[in-house]
Design a protein around this motif. Structure first.
Motif, PDB file in Angstrom:
ATOM      1  N   GLY A 209      46.299  59.652  19.463  1.00  0.00           N
ATOM      2  CA  GLY A 209      47.291  60.647  19.859  1.00  0.00           C
ATOM      3  C   GLY A 209      46.739  61.901  20.492  1.00  0.00           C
ATOM      4  N   GLU A 210      45.427  61.993  20.699  1.00  0.00           N
ATOM      5  CA  GLU A 210      44.829  63.200  21.257  1.00  0.00           C
ATOM      6  C   GLU A 210      44.654  63.151  22.767  1.00  0.00           C
ATOM      7  N   GLY A 211      45.180  62.127  23.414  1.00  0.00           N
ATOM      8  CA  GLY A 211      45.111  62.052  24.866  1.00  0.00           C
ATOM      9  C   GLY A 211      43.934  61.218  25.347  1.00  0.00           C
ATOM     10  N   ILE A 212      44.052  60.710  26.556  1.00  0.00           N
ATOM     11  CA  ILE A 212      43.034  59.832  27.121  1.00  0.00           C
ATOM     12  C   ILE A 212      41.759  60.615  27.385  1.00  0.00           C
ATOM     13  N   ARG A 213      40.639  59.964  27.136  1.00  0.00           N
ATOM     14  CA  ARG A 213      39.337  60.570  27.391  1.00  0.00           C
ATOM     15  C   ARG A 213      38.457  59.540  28.091  1.00  0.00           C
ATOM     16  N   SER A 214      38.722  59.352  29.355  1.00  0.00           N
ATOM     17  CA  SER A 214      37.966  58.404  30.145  1.00  0.00           C
ATOM     18  C   SER A 214      37.876  58.943  31.568  1.00  0.00           C
ATOM     19  N   SER A 215      37.250  58.195  32.440  1.00  0.00           N
ATOM     20  CA  SER A 215      37.084  58.656  33.815  1.00  0.00           C
ATOM     21  C   SER A 215      37.049  57.454  34.742  1.00  0.00           C
ATOM     22  N   PRO A 216      37.388  57.647  36.025  1.00  0.00           N
ATOM     23  CA  PRO A 216      37.302  56.541  36.986  1.00  0.00           C
ATOM     24  C   PRO A 216      35.897  55.971  37.091  1.00  0.00           C
ATOM     25  N   CYS A 217      34.879  56.823  36.909  1.00  0.00           N
ATOM     26  CA  CYS A 217      33.496  56.345  36.999  1.00  0.00           C
ATOM     27  C   CYS A 217      33.188  55.358  35.873  1.00  0.00           C
ATOM     28  N   ALA A 218      33.654  55.665  34.651  1.00  0.00           N
ATOM     29  CA  ALA A 218      33.427  54.757  33.528  1.00  0.00           C
ATOM     30  C   ALA A 218      34.159  53.434  33.741  1.00  0.00           C
ATOM     31  N   ALA A 219      35.402  53.506  34.224  1.00  0.00           N
ATOM     32  CA  ALA A 219      36.158  52.280  34.497  1.00  0.00           C
ATOM     33  C   ALA A 219      35.495  51.448  35.588  1.00  0.00           C
ATOM     34  N   LEU A 220      34.982  52.125  36.616  1.00  0.00           N
ATOM     35  CA  LEU A 220      34.311  51.410  37.704  1.00  0.00           C
ATOM     36  C   LEU A 220      33.043  50.717  37.199  1.00  0.00           C
ATOM     37  N   THR A 221      32.330  51.368  36.285  1.00  0.00           N
ATOM     38  CA  THR A 221      31.123  50.761  35.712  1.00  0.00           C
ATOM     39  C   THR A 221      31.453  49.470  34.981  1.00  0.00           C
ATOM     40  N   TRP A 222      32.531  49.490  34.174  1.00  0.00           N
ATOM     41  CA  TRP A 222      32.965  48.293  33.470  1.00  0.00           C
ATOM     42  C   TRP A 222      33.329  47.180  34.450  1.00  0.00           C
ATOM     43  N   LEU A 223      34.071  47.533  35.504  1.00  0.00           N
ATOM     44  CA  LEU A 223      34.520  46.518  36.460  1.00  0.00           C
ATOM     45  C   LEU A 223      33.342  45.878  37.188  1.00  0.00           C
ATOM     46  N   ILE A 224      32.371  46.694  37.600  1.00  0.00           N
ATOM     47  CA  ILE A 224      31.210  46.147  38.309  1.00  0.00           C
ATOM     48  C   ILE A 224      30.402  45.244  37.384  1.00  0.00           C
ATOM     49  N   TYR A 225      30.222  45.680  36.144  1.00  0.00           N
ATOM     50  CA  TYR A 225      29.451  44.892  35.188  1.00  0.00           C
ATOM     51  C   TYR A 225      30.110  43.539  34.928  1.00  0.00           C
ATOM     52  N   LEU A 226      31.416  43.545  34.646  1.00  0.00           N
ATOM     53  CA  LEU A 226      32.111  42.285  34.371  1.00  0.00           C
ATOM     54  C   LEU A 226      32.194  41.411  35.619  1.00  0.00           C
ATOM     55  N   ALA A 227      32.380  42.034  36.772  1.00  0.00           N
ATOM     56  CA  ALA A 227      32.455  41.263  38.017  1.00  0.00           C
ATOM     57  C   ALA A 227      31.140  40.545  38.300  1.00  0.00           C
ATOM     58  N   SER A 228      30.022  41.172  37.945  1.00  0.00           N
ATOM     59  CA  SER A 228      28.716  40.537  38.167  1.00  0.00           C
ATOM     60  C   SER A 228      28.578  39.281  37.314  1.00  0.00           C
ATOM     61  N   TRP A 229      28.894  39.391  36.029  1.00  0.00           N
ATOM     62  CA  TRP A 229      28.813  38.227  35.153  1.00  0.00           C
ATOM     63  C   TRP A 229      29.860  37.180  35.519  1.00  0.00           C
ATOM     64  N   TYR A 230      31.041  37.630  35.960  1.00  0.00           N
ATOM     65  CA  TYR A 230      32.086  36.693  36.386  1.00  0.00           C
ATOM     66  C   TYR A 230      31.602  35.850  37.564  1.00  0.00           C
ATOM     67  N   THR A 231      30.945  36.498  38.525  1.00  0.00           N
ATOM     68  CA  THR A 231      30.437  35.778  39.692  1.00  0.00           C
ATOM     69  C   THR A 231      29.384  34.751  39.294  1.00  0.00           C
ATOM     70  N   VAL A 232      28.478  35.148  38.411  1.00  0.00           N
ATOM     71  CA  VAL A 232      27.438  34.232  37.953  1.00  0.00           C
ATOM     72  C   VAL A 232      28.040  33.015  37.264  1.00  0.00           C
ATOM     73  N   LEU A 233      29.010  33.260  36.383  1.00  0.00           N
ATOM     74  CA  LEU A 233      29.601  32.156  35.624  1.00  0.00           C
ATOM     75  C   LEU A 233      30.443  31.239  36.496  1.00  0.00           C
ATOM     76  N   VAL A 234      31.165  31.809  37.449  1.00  0.00           N
ATOM     77  CA  VAL A 234      31.959  30.966  38.350  1.00  0.00           C
ATOM     78  C   VAL A 234      31.052  30.039  39.151  1.00  0.00           C
ATOM     79  N   ASN A 235      29.955  30.571  39.669  1.00  0.00           N
ATOM     80  CA  ASN A 235      29.008  29.729  40.412  1.00  0.00           C
ATOM     81  C   ASN A 235      28.406  28.645  39.522  1.00  0.00           C
ATOM     82  N   LYS A 236      28.060  29.024  38.291  1.00  0.00           N
ATOM     83  CA  LYS A 236      27.478  28.051  37.366  1.00  0.00           C
ATOM     84  C   LYS A 236      28.473  26.944  37.018  1.00  0.00           C
ATOM     85  N   THR A 237      29.709  27.333  36.695  1.00  0.00           N
ATOM     86  CA  THR A 237      30.700  26.325  36.307  1.00  0.00           C
ATOM     87  C   THR A 237      31.076  25.428  37.479  1.00  0.00           C
ATOM     88  N   GLN A 238      31.077  25.960  38.694  1.00  0.00           N
ATOM     89  CA  GLN A 238      31.324  25.111  39.860  1.00  0.00           C
ATOM     90  C   GLN A 238      30.214  24.090  40.031  1.00  0.00           C
TER      91      GLN A 238
END
Length: 430
Positions: A209-238
């Protein structure tokens, strides 16, 4: 087996070596002897000052004492603490004074969590064949391994190593009792009462209840990190679906590998909440049991979805799937915390099934994280306490080996308990 298809690893073929050797060369160049040189350079001002005052020989002896008495661990932890506060200020803003509440409470989010995740990453890398490198790299890898071990030891145990009298048997026993009470493994009563983990987490980390405490930079870091592993796994499973087309469906393999292990655990939380509402199930002071069941559901779901890769011998791909699933569920937990921080208190107090089940799911995972991290720290402290006990019994004195090593001073036995409490800032997990 997966190693039979090394021809598909284009990067390794271009470098003329295995993928692990390519990665080893990168780690050696970035974190090998250069890192040790950085640590030595940090002592240059001290060496210069003491050599001017007392001579070069005395200065060299003093610096050797600094290294022998574990000053590099203190230096690494200090750098980690400063870096954590600076990065949080840049990403989130709102820097403020944090009152001392205990060693674990103070440094959990700053260093302990990262230290435990680094241990997990090392274990997964070893399981994936991270040491299968060219023989001529082993000598250089030793320097990198030393730096890695120093980093892990500093991030997990530096505050306790430099806390006076922490390895005294009676002090460690008291810390263990407080740890049990903290996680409500055994509910304390009377004067032994200790603030519960749930209260500590809610007031210091969740802050609902104290309000959001995040930033676009932190969200972008998560997206890039997950996207990297997603790409690796998609190639492997194919690749798996092509090689084993007679046995595995490409779409099924991708869904099983990429699916986050949250369905069994979230379903369990919903069932528990419904039983509490309609059957009067008592869940108070049972969060530890619930947390164990929730994480067990996650593990079972992850093992089942990755078992197909294990049966055909694609261990590295399965380990990559473990990393992706762990990262995915970590991101979902962060999103849950953000949701509760922006949610109005009136909405949380209504007791909606979805809200209460989601809160229980979040608390269960966060509690297990703290149980695992604190248990790892305690296991690391036990050998030091045993050595301290053997020293006391063999020498027949009350002086501490810990203080003799770290501070080059046996300490003051008459004030041991008082010094321990002051140095700890009341280190009990409150």
């Amino acid at each position: 087996a997966e190693s039979s298809f090394g021809a598909f690893d284009a990067r390794a073929l271009m470098m003329g070596a295995s993928a692990s050797s390519v990665m080893a060369k990168f780690l050696i160049s970035q974190f090998g002897r250069v890192m040790l040189l950085f640590l030595v350079a940090g002592t240059a001002p001290l060496l210069l000052e003491i050599s001017i005052e007392n001579g070069l020989t005395f200065a060299i002896v003093r610096c050797i004492k600094q290294f022998v008495t574990l000053s590099p661990l203190h230096f690494i932890f200090q750098a980690k603490t400063i870096g954590s506060y600076v990065s949080n200020e840049i990403l989130y803003g709102g820097a403020s004074y944090v009152a001392t509440a205990g060693l674990y409470n103070d440094y959990a989010s700053i260093a302990f969590y990262d230290g435990a995740e680094l241990v997990l990453a090392v274990c997964l890398a070893l399981m994936a064949g991270g040491l299968d490198v060219d023989p001529d790299l082993y000598a250089s890898m030793g320097w990198w391994g030393l730096v890695l071990a120093m980093t892990i030891a500093s991030w997990l145990w530096a505050p306790f190593i430099f806390n006076p009298y922490h390895f005294k048997t009676e002090n460690l026993r008291k810390d263990l009792e407080d740890w049990i009470h903290f996680f409500r493994i055994r509910v304390p009563t009377g004067e032994d009462d200790v603030k519960s983990w749930e209260d500590w987490y809610g007031s210091t980390q969740l802050k609902a209840g104290e309000g959001i405490r995040s930033s676009p930079c932190a969200a972008l870091t998560w997206l890039i990190y997950l996207a990297s592993w997603y790409t690796v796994l998609v190639n492997k499973t194919q690749l798996v679906s092509v090689v084993y087309s007679w046995k595995i469906s490409g779409m099924l393999a991708q869904v099983m590998v990429l699916m986050p292990p949250v369905f069994l655990s979230s379903g369990l939380c919903v069932v528990l909440d419904l039983l509490k509402r309609h059957r009067g199930l008592v869940l108070q002071d049972r969060l530890m049991l619930i947390a164990c069941c929730v994480v067990a559901c996650d593990v079972v779901e992850a093992v089942v979805t990755l078992s197909l890769l294990m049966t055909i011998g694609w261990t590295k791909c399965a380990i990559a799937g473990v990393v992706f699933k762990y990262s995915f569920i970590s991101m979902l937990l962060v999103l849950c915390e953000v949701l509760f921080r922006v949610m109005k208190k009136e909405t949380m107090d209504r007791g909606n099934v979805v809200v209460t089940s989601l809160e229980r799911w979040l608390l269960a995972h966060r509690m297990i994280r703290d149980v695992v991290v604190s248990s790892l720290i305690l296991l690391g402290l036990i050998p030091g306490a045993l050595l301290e006990m053997l020293f006391d019994r063999s020498c027949g004195c009350k002086y501490t080996l810990h203080n003799l090593l770290v501070y080059r001073d046996p300490g003051h036995p008459d004030n041991a308990e008082e010094t321990h409490a002051q140095g700890q800032g009341d280190a009990r997990p409150r």
